[in-house]
Write a protein that holds these residues in place. Structure first.
Motif, mmCIF file in Angstrom:
data_model
loop_
_atom_site.group_PDB
_atom_site.id
_atom_site.type_symbol
_atom_site.label_atom_id
_atom_site.label_comp_id
_atom_site.label_asym_id
_atom_site.label_seq_id
_atom_site.Cartn_x
_atom_site.Cartn_y
_atom_site.Cartn_z
ATOM 1 N N ARG A 319 4.334 -38.303 38.377
ATOM 2 C CA ARG A 319 3.194 -37.448 38.016
ATOM 3 C C ARG A 319 2.383 -37.012 39.246
ATOM 4 N NH1 ARG A 319 -1.309 -40.852 38.012
ATOM 5 N NH2 ARG A 319 -0.772 -43.062 37.943
ATOM 6 N N THR A 324 4.730 -30.979 39.129
ATOM 7 C CA THR A 324 4.506 -31.526 37.787
ATOM 8 C C THR A 324 3.054 -31.325 37.401
ATOM 9 O OG1 THR A 324 3.886 -33.744 38.577
ATOM 10 C CG2 THR A 324 6.208 -33.365 38.088
ATOM 11 N N MET A 326 0.419 -32.424 33.734
ATOM 12 C CA MET A 326 0.377 -33.071 32.432
ATOM 13 C C MET A 326 -0.516 -32.273 31.506
ATOM 14 S SD MET A 326 0.432 -37.149 33.234
ATOM 15 C CE MET A 326 0.222 -37.490 31.483
ATOM 16 N N ASN A 328 -2.013 -31.841 27.187
ATOM 17 C CA ASN A 328 -2.204 -32.466 25.876
ATOM 18 C C ASN A 328 -1.665 -31.556 24.782
ATOM 19 O OD1 ASN A 328 -4.126 -30.428 25.573
ATOM 20 N ND2 ASN A 328 -5.861 -31.794 25.978
ATOM 21 N N ARG A 333 -4.125 -28.881 30.716
ATOM 22 C CA ARG A 333 -4.294 -30.055 31.570
ATOM 23 C C ARG A 333 -5.597 -30.752 31.179
ATOM 24 N NH1 ARG A 333 -5.323 -28.853 36.989
ATOM 25 N NH2 ARG A 333 -4.739 -30.995 37.570
ATOM 26 N N GLU A 337 -3.725 -35.591 37.638
ATOM 27 C CA GLU A 337 -2.468 -36.305 37.409
ATOM 28 C C GLU A 337 -2.167 -37.339 38.481
ATOM 29 O OE1 GLU A 337 -1.882 -32.104 35.673
ATOM 30 O OE2 GLU A 337 -2.830 -33.018 37.444
ATOM 31 N N ALA A 363 0.539 -36.637 24.893
ATOM 32 C CA ALA A 363 0.487 -35.970 26.190
ATOM 33 C C ALA A 363 1.897 -35.895 26.759
ATOM 34 C CB ALA A 363 -0.425 -36.731 27.143
ATOM 35 N N TRP A 364 2.120 -34.905 27.615
ATOM 36 C CA TRP A 364 3.452 -34.728 28.204
ATOM 37 C C TRP A 364 3.335 -34.414 29.696
ATOM 38 C CZ3 TRP A 364 1.932 -32.462 23.617
ATOM 39 C CH2 TRP A 364 2.620 -32.853 22.454
ATOM 40 N N CYS A 365 4.320 -34.836 30.428
ATOM 41 C CA CYS A 365 4.478 -34.404 31.816
ATOM 42 C C CYS A 365 5.487 -33.263 31.823
ATOM 43 C CB CYS A 365 4.975 -35.552 32.688
ATOM 44 S SG CYS A 365 5.238 -35.078 34.417
ATOM 45 N N GLU A 474 7.164 -37.253 27.108
ATOM 46 C CA GLU A 474 5.918 -37.749 26.529
ATOM 47 C C GLU A 474 5.425 -38.964 27.315
ATOM 48 O OE1 GLU A 474 3.876 -39.013 22.264
ATOM 49 O OE2 GLU A 474 6.019 -38.512 22.350
ATOM 50 N N VAL A 475 4.117 -38.984 27.546
ATOM 51 C CA VAL A 475 3.477 -40.079 28.283
ATOM 52 C C VAL A 475 2.510 -40.775 27.341
ATOM 53 C CG1 VAL A 475 2.115 -40.714 30.311
ATOM 54 C CG2 VAL A 475 3.675 -38.738 30.409
#
Length: 556
Positions: A319, A324, A326, A328, A333, A337, A363-365, A474-475
């Protein structure tokens, strides 16, 4: 059934517990360590094995200037009123004593990770260019004899444990590769680094002093008579007689009821050993202990992936790399990150007041093919190590994908156009050299991670995202462990609801209410306090059993 009596019983065999045991034994006590798991070391053996110790004796050799005043100023600056000055002082002073004690008396020998900055390097008193983070050199496990195979192995590093953090890109911009012959020699000689180096050295120190170990059972109930410890009953029905007991059983992150009752936000994906179910907390509460830091954890963003027996990976390096971002569920953003992982946890605790939900979960990266071609994604735990493996041409099936950003958005359930707008804004900010939304790249900590070839400049973490295919992992909200537990005084003694010590009861590590409050000082900020208060508790517990002349100098 009653076993023989011991001067000190320690519940838990992580770094905190073994430091307590070793210290007590060195001061003349007979000691038993009780470990719930079938192997020793707990989460400490799974870790990087670093400890954060301000004013440590190895800083000067690297030209690192530090002082007690600076360290206390740094801790106070991050406190938000949750760090007690007396406990901070006990930690800073005790850390210097602990390092000296271990290095003078045991196989535990430390070295500085030279340039690893404190996690909030712009705060007053911070070691902004490193010096407070220590680790051990690799340790030959053959020196443990029959105990060499009784130490927990990390699902995140094993079997690649034959290097130190200082030999990776976390300590050097472009690390010198470990020569193949040296890597081969270490493997053949079973010379282990990271958490195994620390735990192995502590274990050898314990064995040298006659510390006994009982594996495969945990503590269940404390035996208290007239307000003081007289023993403990174990899960297997055994009763142990002892006037001193150190709770070092780890946190409660694998107990759903405790998490629901105490934590300030979601913790769905802990990465610690599964035996951390709050046993010490449960016993301490039954004994009438005051609690502290119950809402906090050592937060860590986590990606759930079928890459190891835990099915989880600590999400630290990727991250921070350029290329990259991140987002939601709205496609926006929501934080820096590249921030340190503990501080990052707060981003997952923000509430959407309109929907009564967590605003930044899921959340995703997000990254693209060109990023993956260069870096892979969770294919190597430490970027730039000799152990970094080759990755496939495309990410695994558990990672979402789309030829366009709109396709990826549809897969993730993100509103059409939102992700495309976010990427466009990000690319414009990168062109301008400044993250105007969340300040990514403004802190030296951000620049220490990221692309090791550009360590120290914004290029280390600011990079445009251009061209598909596009990917998203997904984080989730995870933690290294929880911070809450029985409140202690500066000697590691557990105190009751009236602020008085419970005779003979101590706590250390993640089973103790952390003196760090909601913050994290720097690399090794979990193990450091655990070992320091393990040392203080072990010393005090042992001295309660010695002759009257010495005992008169020690509080009861």
């Amino acid at each position: 059934m009653t076993n023989k009596a011991y001067d000190v019983v320690v519940l838990g065999s992580g770094a905190a517990g073994m430091t307590a045991a070793l210290t007590a034994a060195e001061h003349g006590a007979s000691v038993l360590v009780v470990e719930k798991g079938e192997k020793l070391g707990g989460t400490s053996a799974w870790s990087g094995g670093q400890i954060w110790i301000p004013c440590n004796p190895h800083q000067q050799a690297y030209g690192k200037d530090d002082s007690r005043e600076k360290a206390l100023t740094y801790l106070e600056s991050m406190s938000n009123g949750l760090i007690e000055p007396a406990m901070a002082e006990a930690y800073v002073d005790g850390g210097v004593e602990m390092v000296a004690f271990l290095e003078q008396n045991t196989p535990v020998q430390f070295m500085v990770v030279p340039h690893f900055p404190d996690y909030h390097p712009e705060q007053p008193g911070a070691a902004s260019r490193g010096g407070r983070t220590l680790e051990c050199a690799v340790y030959p496990y053959g020196e443990l004899g029959e105990w060499r195979d009784k130490v927990e192995v990390s699902p995140y590093y094993w079997p690649h444990v034959y290097f130190t953090v200082g030999e990776t890109s976390l300590a050097q911009a472009v690390p010198d590769p470990l020569p193949p012959e040296e890597a081969r020699r270490r493997a053949e000689n079973d010379e282990r680094g990271l958490g195994h180096a620390l735990v192995g050295r502590l274990l050898r120190g314990c064995l040298d002093r006659g510390v006994e170990f009982l594996l495969g059972t945990g503590g269940k109930d404390l035996v208290i008579e007239n307000g003081a410890i007289t023993g403990v009953t174990l899960d297997d029905g055994t009763r142990l007689d002892t006037p001193n007991l150190v709770i070092a059983t780890g946190g409660f992150e694998h107990d759903e009821a405790f998490k629901t009752a105490f934590l300030r936000g979601p913790l769905t994906s802990p990465v610690s050993i599964r035996t951390n179910t709050g046993d010490g907390l449960r016993m301490a509460m039954k004994a009438g202990a005051m609690l502290s830091s119950m809402r906090e954890a050592w937060w860590m963003p986590v990606v759930e992936a079928p890459l190891n027996p835990m099915g989880r990976m600590l999400f630290t390096g990727e991250r921070t790399l350029p290329g990259t971002i991140m987002v939601n569920r709205t496609g926006k953003r929501f934080t820096n990150e590249a921030a340190n992982y503990n501080a990052f946890g707060a981003a997952f605790h923000v509430q959407d007041l309109n929907t009564c939900s967590w605003a930044n979960l899921p959340a995703w990266c997000v990254f693209n093919q060109s990023f993956y071609d260069k870096w892979g994604f969770l294919d190597a735990q430490l970027i730039g190590t000799a152990d970094a493996g080759e990755h496939t041409k495309t990410p695994a099936d558990w990672i979402a994908r789309g030829d366009t950003l709109d396709e990826l958005s549809e897969t993730l359930g993100i509103p059409a156009g939102a992700l495309e707008a976010t990427v466009a804004r990000w690319n414009t900010m990168v062109e301008n050299g400044r993250d105007e939304d969340f300040g990514r790249g403004e802190s030296y900590y951000d620049l220490y991670w990221g692309d090791p070839a550009h360590k120290g400049s914004k290029e280390a973490t600011l990079g445009k995202l251009e061209g598909g295919p596009w990917y998203a992992a997904e984080v989730k909200s995870g933690a290294l462990g929880t911070k809450g537990g029985p409140k202690t005084d500066t000697l590691g003694r557990v105190i009751d609801l009236d602020g008085r010590p419970i005779g003979g009861l101590y706590a250390a590590g993640n089973a103790m209410g952390s003196m760090m409050g909601m913050t994290y000082g720097g690399g090794g900020g979990t193990l450091g306090p655990g070992m320091v208060f393990g040392y203080l508790a072990g010393r005090h517990a042992a001295q309660r059993n010695v002759g009257a002349e010495v005992a008169a100098q020690v509080p009861a």
